[in-house]
Design a protein around this motif. Structure first.
Motif, PDB file in Angstrom:
ATOM      1  N   VAL A 175       1.279   8.164   6.648  1.00  0.00           N
ATOM      2  CA  VAL A 175       2.133   7.757   5.743  1.00  0.00           C
ATOM      3  C   VAL A 175       2.721   6.195   5.902  1.00  0.00           C
ATOM      4  O   VAL A 175       3.023   5.001   5.172  1.00  0.00           O
ATOM      5  N   LEU A 176       3.474   5.749   7.065  1.00  0.00           N
ATOM      6  CA  LEU A 176       3.530   4.397   8.001  1.00  0.00           C
ATOM      7  C   LEU A 176       2.794   3.270   8.141  1.00  0.00           C
ATOM      8  O   LEU A 176       2.835   1.896   7.491  1.00  0.00           O
ATOM      9  N   PHE A 177       1.001   3.781   8.203  1.00  0.00           N
ATOM     10  CA  PHE A 177       0.453   2.893   7.995  1.00  0.00           C
ATOM     11  C   PHE A 177      -0.620   2.752   7.325  1.00  0.00           C
ATOM     12  O   PHE A 177      -1.764   2.860   7.003  1.00  0.00           O
ATOM     13  N   SER A 178       0.247   3.642   5.587  1.00  0.00           N
ATOM     14  CA  SER A 178      -1.138   3.221   4.662  1.00  0.00           C
ATOM     15  C   SER A 178      -0.272   2.650   3.797  1.00  0.00           C
ATOM     16  O   SER A 178       0.429   1.393   4.077  1.00  0.00           O
ATOM     17  N   ILE A 179      -1.138   2.872   2.713  1.00  0.00           N
ATOM     18  CA  ILE A 179      -1.733   0.764   1.711  1.00  0.00           C
ATOM     19  C   ILE A 179      -0.218   0.962   1.497  1.00  0.00           C
ATOM     20  O   ILE A 179      -0.140   0.184   0.784  1.00  0.00           O
ATOM     21  N   ARG A 180       0.373   1.850   0.893  1.00  0.00           N
ATOM     22  CA  ARG A 180       1.638   1.829   0.522  1.00  0.00           C
ATOM     23  C   ARG A 180       2.854   1.200   1.166  1.00  0.00           C
ATOM     24  O   ARG A 180       3.924   0.267   0.929  1.00  0.00           O
ATOM     25  N   CYS A 203       4.266  -5.957   2.981  1.00  0.00           N
ATOM     26  CA  CYS A 203       4.148  -7.596   2.615  1.00  0.00           C
ATOM     27  C   CYS A 203       5.022  -7.863   1.381  1.00  0.00           C
ATOM     28  O   CYS A 203       5.087  -8.880   1.595  1.00  0.00           O
ATOM     29  N   PHE A 204       5.416  -7.057   0.606  1.00  0.00           N
ATOM     30  CA  PHE A 204       6.571  -7.871  -0.582  1.00  0.00           C
ATOM     31  C   PHE A 204       7.682  -8.003   0.764  1.00  0.00           C
ATOM     32  O   PHE A 204       8.540  -8.886  -0.144  1.00  0.00           O
ATOM     33  N   LEU A 205       7.932  -6.971   1.125  1.00  0.00           N
ATOM     34  CA  LEU A 205       9.521  -7.278   1.706  1.00  0.00           C
ATOM     35  C   LEU A 205      10.001  -8.561   3.176  1.00  0.00           C
ATOM     36  O   LEU A 205      10.629  -9.001   3.244  1.00  0.00           O
ATOM     37  N   PHE A 209      12.827 -13.641   4.315  1.00  0.00           N
ATOM     38  CA  PHE A 209      12.267 -14.959   4.419  1.00  0.00           C
ATOM     39  C   PHE A 209      13.509 -15.904   3.636  1.00  0.00           C
ATOM     40  O   PHE A 209      14.178 -16.847   3.778  1.00  0.00           O
ATOM     41  N   LEU A 210      13.301 -15.185   2.077  1.00  0.00           N
ATOM     42  CA  LEU A 210      14.010 -16.458   0.830  1.00  0.00           C
ATOM     43  C   LEU A 210      15.277 -16.112   1.165  1.00  0.00           C
ATOM     44  O   LEU A 210      15.740 -16.771   1.217  1.00  0.00           O
ATOM     45  N   ILE A 211      15.574 -15.048   1.369  1.00  0.00           N
ATOM     46  CA  ILE A 211      17.194 -15.001   1.590  1.00  0.00           C
ATOM     47  C   ILE A 211      17.200 -15.430   2.834  1.00  0.00           C
ATOM     48  O   ILE A 211      18.487 -16.401   3.012  1.00  0.00           O
ATOM     49  N   LEU A 212      17.054 -15.246   4.638  1.00  0.00           N
ATOM     50  CA  LEU A 212      17.008 -16.360   5.128  1.00  0.00           C
ATOM     51  C   LEU A 212      17.511 -17.790   5.442  1.00  0.00           C
ATOM     52  O   LEU A 212      18.109 -18.346   5.634  1.00  0.00           O
ATOM     53  N   VAL A 213      16.582 -18.477   4.673  1.00  0.00           N
ATOM     54  CA  VAL A 213      16.670 -19.607   4.461  1.00  0.00           C
ATOM     55  C   VAL A 213      17.263 -20.036   2.974  1.00  0.00           C
ATOM     56  O   VAL A 213      18.188 -21.489   3.028  1.00  0.00           O
ATOM     57  N   GLY A 214      17.682 -19.180   1.757  1.00  0.00           N
ATOM     58  CA  GLY A 214      19.069 -18.794   0.718  1.00  0.00           C
ATOM     59  C   GLY A 214      20.266 -19.517   1.926  1.00  0.00           C
ATOM     60  O   GLY A 214      21.390 -19.988   1.505  1.00  0.00           O
ATOM     61  N   VAL A 215      20.537 -18.172   2.722  1.00  0.00           N
ATOM     62  CA  VAL A 215      21.902 -18.287   3.880  1.00  0.00           C
ATOM     63  C   VAL A 215      21.612 -19.874   4.660  1.00  0.00           C
ATOM     64  O   VAL A 215      22.584 -19.489   4.345  1.00  0.00           O
ATOM     65  N   PHE A 216      20.605 -19.994   4.878  1.00  0.00           N
ATOM     66  CA  PHE A 216      21.069 -21.094   6.598  1.00  0.00           C
ATOM     67  C   PHE A 216      20.634 -22.961   5.135  1.00  0.00           C
ATOM     68  O   PHE A 216      21.647 -23.633   5.311  1.00  0.00           O
TER      69      PHE A 216
END
Length: 192
Positions: free
Chosen positions: A36-41, A47-49, A54-61
């Protein structure tokens, strides 16, 4: 009778359903969880998370950097404004001091202020007229000066750019009051 020996299709399905599924062992459960951990889902979710994190970190910085930059810019701008105002006041004070020094060293005006022309009315009127026109010209020519008052001793008419009646000298009261102030401009209270 041949039909009797044959099993009916419905009966076979029932027998398959009624068979118990063997219990999973602990090892099989862990392997299933890893699956389940290495499933496609899970992989798509990660991949989306990751880019979102990174966008959140860049925004805060970026926010912190921009806030610090704006604070520094605001502080520098205010310092420049205060320095400019200070320079403006210094320039205006230097113009006013220059005008005061111009009248402080006029010998005819000094003699008038202490009363040496009281017996010579022609000379007195001449000094009053020339100094009066000079102080009005200084007032009109210098935007930093609103009025000029030349303070004289008692019983001698003061010279001023302010329209009004004849005001007699107040030098003694002015001097006594100024002596009552300290160097920083606060009034000294006398004990006793």
């Amino acid at each position: 009778m041949a039909n009797k020996n044959k099993k009916s299709p419905v009966k076979g399905v029932r027998s398959q359903r009624s068979k118990k599924v063997p219990k999973q062992t602990m090892v099989q459960k862990k392997e299933q969880q890893k699956g389940v951990l290495f499933s496609i889902r899970a992989k798509i979710f990660l991949c989306f998370l990751v880019p979102i994190l990174f966008l959140i970190l860049v925004g805060v910085f970026s926010y912190k950097k921009a806030a610090a930059g704006m604070y520094d810019t605001f502080r520098d701008s205010n310092e420049q404004t205060i320095n400019m105002a200070n320079q403006y006041l210094d320039v205006s004070n230097s113009f006013i001091e220059a005008e005061a020094l111009k009248y402080a060293f006029q010998s005819d005006l000094g003699k008038y202020m202490i009363g040496l022309y009281e017996t010579d009315s022609t000379r007195k009127k001449s000094v009053i007229s020339s100094v009066g026109s000079s102080i009005r010209a200084s007032q009109a020519g210098n935007e930093f000066i609103s009025n000029i008052h030349i303070v004289t001793i008692e019983d001698i008419q003061m010279l001023s750019t302010r329209a009004g009646g004849t005001v007699m000298g107040i030098y003694k009261e002015y001097k006594d009051e100024m002596l009552g102030y300290s160097d920083n401009g606060k009034k000294i209270t006398r004990m006793g």
